[in-house]
Structures are given as C-alpha cells and as structure tokens.
Write an enzyme that holds these catalytic residues in place. Structure first.
Site, PDB file in Angstrom:
ATOM      1  N   ASP A 150      42.537   0.085 -28.353  1.00 45.94           N
ATOM      2  CA  ASP A 150      42.716   0.937 -29.519  1.00 45.94           C
ATOM      3  C   ASP A 150      43.881   1.907 -29.308  1.00 45.94           C
ATOM      4  OD1 ASP A 150      41.561   2.017 -32.089  1.00 45.94           O
ATOM      5  OD2 ASP A 150      41.331   3.809 -30.850  1.00 45.94           O
TER       6      ASP A 150
ATOM      7  N   GLU B 128      46.727  -2.246 -30.162  1.00 47.47           N
ATOM      8  CA  GLU B 128      46.953  -1.801 -31.539  1.00 47.47           C
ATOM      9  C   GLU B 128      48.245  -1.005 -31.592  1.00 47.47           C
ATOM     10  OE1 GLU B 128      44.616   0.667 -35.050  1.00 47.47           O
ATOM     11  OE2 GLU B 128      44.540   1.366 -32.972  1.00 47.47           O
TER      12      GLU B 128
END
Length: 645
Positions: free
Chosen positions: A362, A391
């Site tokens: 993330d 990400e």
C-alpha cells in the site's frame, strides 16, 4: 526504641524489595514468535517487549549454531532488540538466557522451524493470472461468526452503516472458493487482514478496511485466526488459486502499542503530535477530523511527484514522505534500521508461515524510497520468483515506470517487480464517457497511454485495473454494460497483469461521492438475512447472469493462453472510431476490436492486413460466432470483439 527501629528496618526492607520487584524486567512478547532455519539472510532480529526489559545486561544461548551478535537498547526501557546469527542452526527449540545484575536470569524458549520449501521454489503471481480484489469485511460471513470479540476496542457490526464493520470473515470467503474457480480468476487479493484494533468513532467510522494495523503478526480476530488464514490459503491452493497479501509499511494504526510506548524517538515521522496532541483539543482516536490547524501535526500532501521530481523543494518532499496519511495512521520512519528490519522479517514470516503467493504494498511512494528498495532487494534474493506489486498512484506512465525494477529512468533501483497502471485506469475513466474522435478523445487516450510502454523495463509486470476499493466503481451509478464489456475485453487481452474488483461480474456499482463505503458494498448473498445470493445462477438477475457468463467465458479462455500471456502486442491508432489491438504468438493471433463510438462503425480490414495476413475467418470468443476477415466488419455502437485465428 528497639521496636521502632525494627519496624523501620522491616519497612525499608519491604520498600526496597517492592522497588526491586517493580523494576525487575519482564518479557511480555517477542516478535517474531518463531523463525525458520535455512534463510539466506542468517541474521534474526528479536524485538523483545516487556517492562524494564532494556535493563537486561546480556543475552546468551547455548543452542548449537546460534550466536548472539548484538543487543540493542533504544529510548524506551521496555524494548530490547536482540540480533542472532542462526545460519548454522538446525530446527529445534533453543533457550535464551536474559541476564540481570544481582537478579535471577530470565529464560525464554524460542522455536526455530524447518521451512516447507526453499525460497526459490515459491512462485508468485504473474501475467498468466487474473487477480480478484475483495474486502473480507464486505464479502461473506461464515456460519459460526462470533461477535463481539472479547478484548477488542469498542466496535459495532452494522450493515446499514457504510463505514462501520459489516461482519465478513475468512470462513465466509472459504465457503465460496468454488465461486472464484467458476468465474475463472486465478488469484485472490484481500485488503489487509491484520489486526485493526481501533475503536469506532462517534460519527460512524471504523477501520473495517484494514489499513490501520495494530499488530503486524496477528490476523484480526474478527476475520479469524492465523491458523484460519493458513487454512484458507491452503484451500485456495488446492483449487489452483493464489493469494496476495496486502501490507502497509508506510504507517500503522494509532492504537498500535508502538504509539503508546515508542521504541525510539525516531520510530515515527513527525512524532511530536503523538505527545503534544494529547492536549490539543483534537479527538486523537478518530483521525477523521481536520487537523491542519495543529502545529504539531504534519499532514501529507498526497502529492507523490516530489519523490522523483529533480527540482522538488525540501518542504514538498517532506510533506509527501513524512506527513501522515490521516491522523489515525502514524507515519513510520523506514530510515530507522531496527524498524525496517522488523518489517522485512515480517513479510518473510508471512510468506513462510501462511504460504502467500504475493504482496501488494500500500501507498508505496509515501514511504522512503531507499529503505523500501533494500526490502525489495532482500525479498528478491530470498524469493527470486515471488512477486510484489506497489501502489504507485500517479497517472503518468513515466512516473510509474521509474518505480519498476531496473528502470533506466531512475538513478536508484527500486527492485520493485510490479507497479500499478493508474494511467490505464485514468484514461479509461475518461474514455468511457466520450466518443472516440480522430485525435485525443475516447480510445485515443488508451492508445496514447500504451504507446509509452517503452518506458517500462517489463510491461508484462504492470498491473492494470478498471476500478478498485479506492475509486468509484466503473459503472458509477449506472449500468452501461457495453462500455464495461469494452473495458474488460481490453483489460484481459493487453500486455498487463489484470486485476478485477469484486462484484464487477454482477455489475455492482457505486461512487465515493458520499463515502468510500458506497463502493465497498456487501456482496449479495454473503451474509445472513440476504434475500438472494449472487453466488449462484439462481440468485442472480437475468442481467447479472448474462454479465457473469460473458466475463467467465473470457476469463476461462484467457487461462493458459500463451498468445495473451507471452505474445507480442501491436496497437493501431484508432481509425474512424475503431481501436484495434493485436496479440501474436507462434503463428496465432488475437485481435481485440473496439468500436469506441455510440454509433455504428466500420472496421476496414485492409488497414489491418499486417496482422490478418491470409486468415479468412476468425472466431469471436465472446459469442462463439465466426467473422469473415475478407470483408469489412460492421460494428454496432460500443461493440467489442475478441477475434482468434
């Protein structure tokens, strides 16, 4: 007088004994709780936590093949970092002795386990896979779901509230594994499953999403146990499904024990607010209010460009990498070597313990680039065929490409094998509302994104998607299945690793306009009381079943199809509103043909002679019908063809 002196002596003795007892070091926890032999990196960090544990003078062990390299004390007296070399150790239970001056030593058993397989035997996800992203809290609930879980901070399961917990769990997912194989996906990506022990807020928010971790070694008990997680993964593997674990190294949750008792002053970025903020008048437990007026709080700008901008100012770069994502998620300082080693070991521990097949990291660029590169390098050395996707939420291909391993666009190697194609998502989000013209609009946006694939060291290691848990659903508030089919046909045939978002196959829609929870709705049939189940043909509406069948046919056709997973890719500039992409491998061709307009169009086959060659006909795998390639093809508005010959 003698009696008074005796009483004072006894009192002083009792006080001294009580003080000694109070300061005696304790061991409450060791992370990781166990480890594995045979790792390439032979160093093992033990984070020992307990009252006054830093007063330990020496740590020793007589276990064969294990040496104590160093013992590190930081700012808090309640942490001790013990570094062992276990390179020559065999599996077994060793005893660690923690020696304290003038006190009885503490002895602690510690297990070294045998690995199930060598690191180079593990295989991660790749372009041959299709990832299916789901949120455990919103997907399905097991039959024996228990609530509330004792020992957790106050929370409520209320499916009528989009930002509270709804009660999905791992057993619920496990009960529906056949659904995924019927659909035709090959890998499951769960949003974070680790403990998020944050209390619900008064204004109806919770950390159901999983991105505010409070224990990096424990599955959230509302989802199940660590053993349940492993059991689920084993069942997935038996069905040919891989599992990708969502991790967060950029931040943790405000209720993580590190926050109340920081191991060191530099464990977090901009940590001043953690102490100063207590009296600032803000509600520190929610993190959802506006905090920018607090001089001790540093908010990230959410702008990732300064990380690679050669002209970036110090203030912009600091806000990006040191600012907190939200006030409920303290920003971790990856420059702290002890913290980074903790995180590196944690990722290895989950690979070895749970058997995961990949990691999705993330908020990747928000964390410090160099330590994250060291993490990826070490992970690659241990697991050369594993895969991690980061990400990287910037919509320009050049930015994304610079984050991929071995990029020539960056002075430093990220070692990150897979990046997320936000350019594809962004261009498609615009194109779906436009007619394709002869220059920039509609499908031209996708063409003009793919044409920069020369920037990527490995385009096959780029993950594309049409929506996810952080975006509006592709359908928005509508039901435009024609454009949805175009998006999916393209997603599943271009040179990308495709990712689907749960419910797309049954046309779930929603936008973030009011709350993120509206794009994270419950899967129909996953919870007690649901009136119908979209897990079954009978429970789907006619439109849902048609969409499910259409996508399932495409997904099953894609499995093992080397034209798609290994073939070359050639695209043609959209012409008269028609966008054509060719994939070719060992004499076989697949043409994806998209009418990017809301009116009828003509595909002029002569223009595509270089990929059609002598082929006289082709099968449209979406319908099973055959097309005559010796004459121009009439296309209906927004029609999609996937032609195979």
């Amino acid at each position: 007088m003698k009696q008074l002196l005796l009483s004072l002596t006894l009192l002083m003795s009792a006080t001294t004994m009580s003080a000694a007892k109070a300061t005696k070091p304790l061991i409450n926890r060791i992370d990781p709780a166990f480890w594995y032999t045979g790792m390439k990196n032979t160093s093992l960090q033990l984070m020992v936590y307990g009252k006054n544990i830093a007063s330990i003078e020496e740590v020793t062990t007589l276990y064969p093949g294990v040496n104590v390299d160093s013992v590190v004390r930081l700012d808090s007296p309640n942490y001790l970092f013990v570094y062992l070399n276990v390179g020559k150790a065999k599996p077994g239970e060793m005893e660690l002795e923690f020696k304290v001056k003038k006190q009885k030593s503490l002895k602690q058993k510690y297990l070294l386990k045998q690995r199930e397989m060598a690191g180079d035997k593990r295989r991660g996800f790749d372009i041959s896979d299709v990832l299916y992203l789901l949120m455990p809290d919103r997907f399905a609930q097991g039959l024996d779901h228990s609530k509330p879980i004792a020992g957790m901070n106050a929370y409520r399961e209320d499916r009528s509230q989009p930002s509270l917990r709804h009660g999905g769990d791992m057993e619920g997912i496990r009960r529906h594994l056949d659904y995924f194989t019927d659909l035709g996906v090959t890998a499951l990506w769960f949003t974070p499953v680790l403990e998020n022990n944050s209390p619900d807020t008064d204004n109806g928010f919770s950390t159901y999403h999983g991105y505010a971790c409070t224990d990096y070694y424990r599955v959230d008990p509302r989802f199940g146990t660590n053993d349940d997680y492993r059991r689920l993964i084993d069942d997935c593997h038996r069905r040919g499904l891989k599992v990708v674990m969502d991790m967060i190294f950029n931040h943790c949750g405000l209720e993580h024990p590190w926050v109340a008792d920081m191991p060191s002053k530099d464990w977090f970025n901009a940590p001043e607010w953690l102490s100063e903020g207590k009296d600032s008048g803000h509600d520190r437990t929610t993190g959802y209010g506006e905090k920018k007026d607090d001089s001790k709080y540093l908010q990230t700008s959410y702008k990732l460009t300064p990380v690679l901008d050669p002209y970036a100012s110090d203030v912009d770069l600091r806000e990006t990498t040191e600012g907190w994502f939200v006030p409920s998620m303290p920003d971790l300082n990856q420059h702290n070597p002890h913290l980074m080693q903790y995180l590196i070991q944690n990722s290895k521990w989950w690979i070895e313990t749970a058997g995961i097949d990949g990691i999705r990291m993330d908020t990747y660029p928000y964390a410090f680039r160099k330590p994250m590169a060291e993490w990826m390098k070490e992970l690659h050395e241990e697991y050369p065929h594993f895969n991690t996707v980061g990400e990287t939420w910037v919509t320009e291909p050049a930015y994304t490409a610079a984050w991929q391993a071995n990029s020539k666009l960056s002075e430093s190697n990220s070692y990150l094998p897979c990046v997320m194609d936000f350019s594809f998502f962004d261009k498609l989000s615009q194109a779906k509302n436009e007619d394709t013209d002869n220059w920039w609009k509609g499908m031209n946006r996708l063409y003009n994104s793919f044409c920069y694939d020369y920037l990527y060291p490995n385009p096959s290691g780029v993950m594309a998607f049409i929506d996810n848990h952080d975006t509006d659903r592709f359908l928005g508030t509508g039901h435009d299945t024609l454009m949805l089919k175009q998006a999916l046909a393209m997603l599943l045939t271009v040179k990308r690793i495709p990712q689907l978002y749960y419910g797309t196959e049954i046309m779930m829609n929603g936008t973030k306009e009011v709350t993120d929870g509206n794009v994270r709705q419950d899967f129909p049939g996953g919870f007690p009381g649901d009136t119908r189940s979209a897990f079954t043909r009978e429970g789907r509406t006619k439109a849902q079943q048609q969409m499910f069948q259409w996508l399932s046919r495409l997904l099953h056709w894609r499995q093992g199809n080397e034209v798609i997973t290994r073939g070359t890719m050639k695209q043609f500039i959209p012409y008269e509103g028609v966008y054509v992409i060719a994939r070719q491998w060992k004499g076989k061709t697949v043409l994806t043909v998209l009418n990017g307009t809301s009116k009828a169009a003509l595909m002029q086959v002569k223009r595509y002679a270089e990929v059609i060659g002598q082929a006289g006909k082709a099968k449209d795998i979406l319908t099973g019908r055959y097309c005559d390639l010796t004459r121009d093809l009439q296309l209906k508005p927004r029609q999609s063809l996937v032609l195979e010959y």
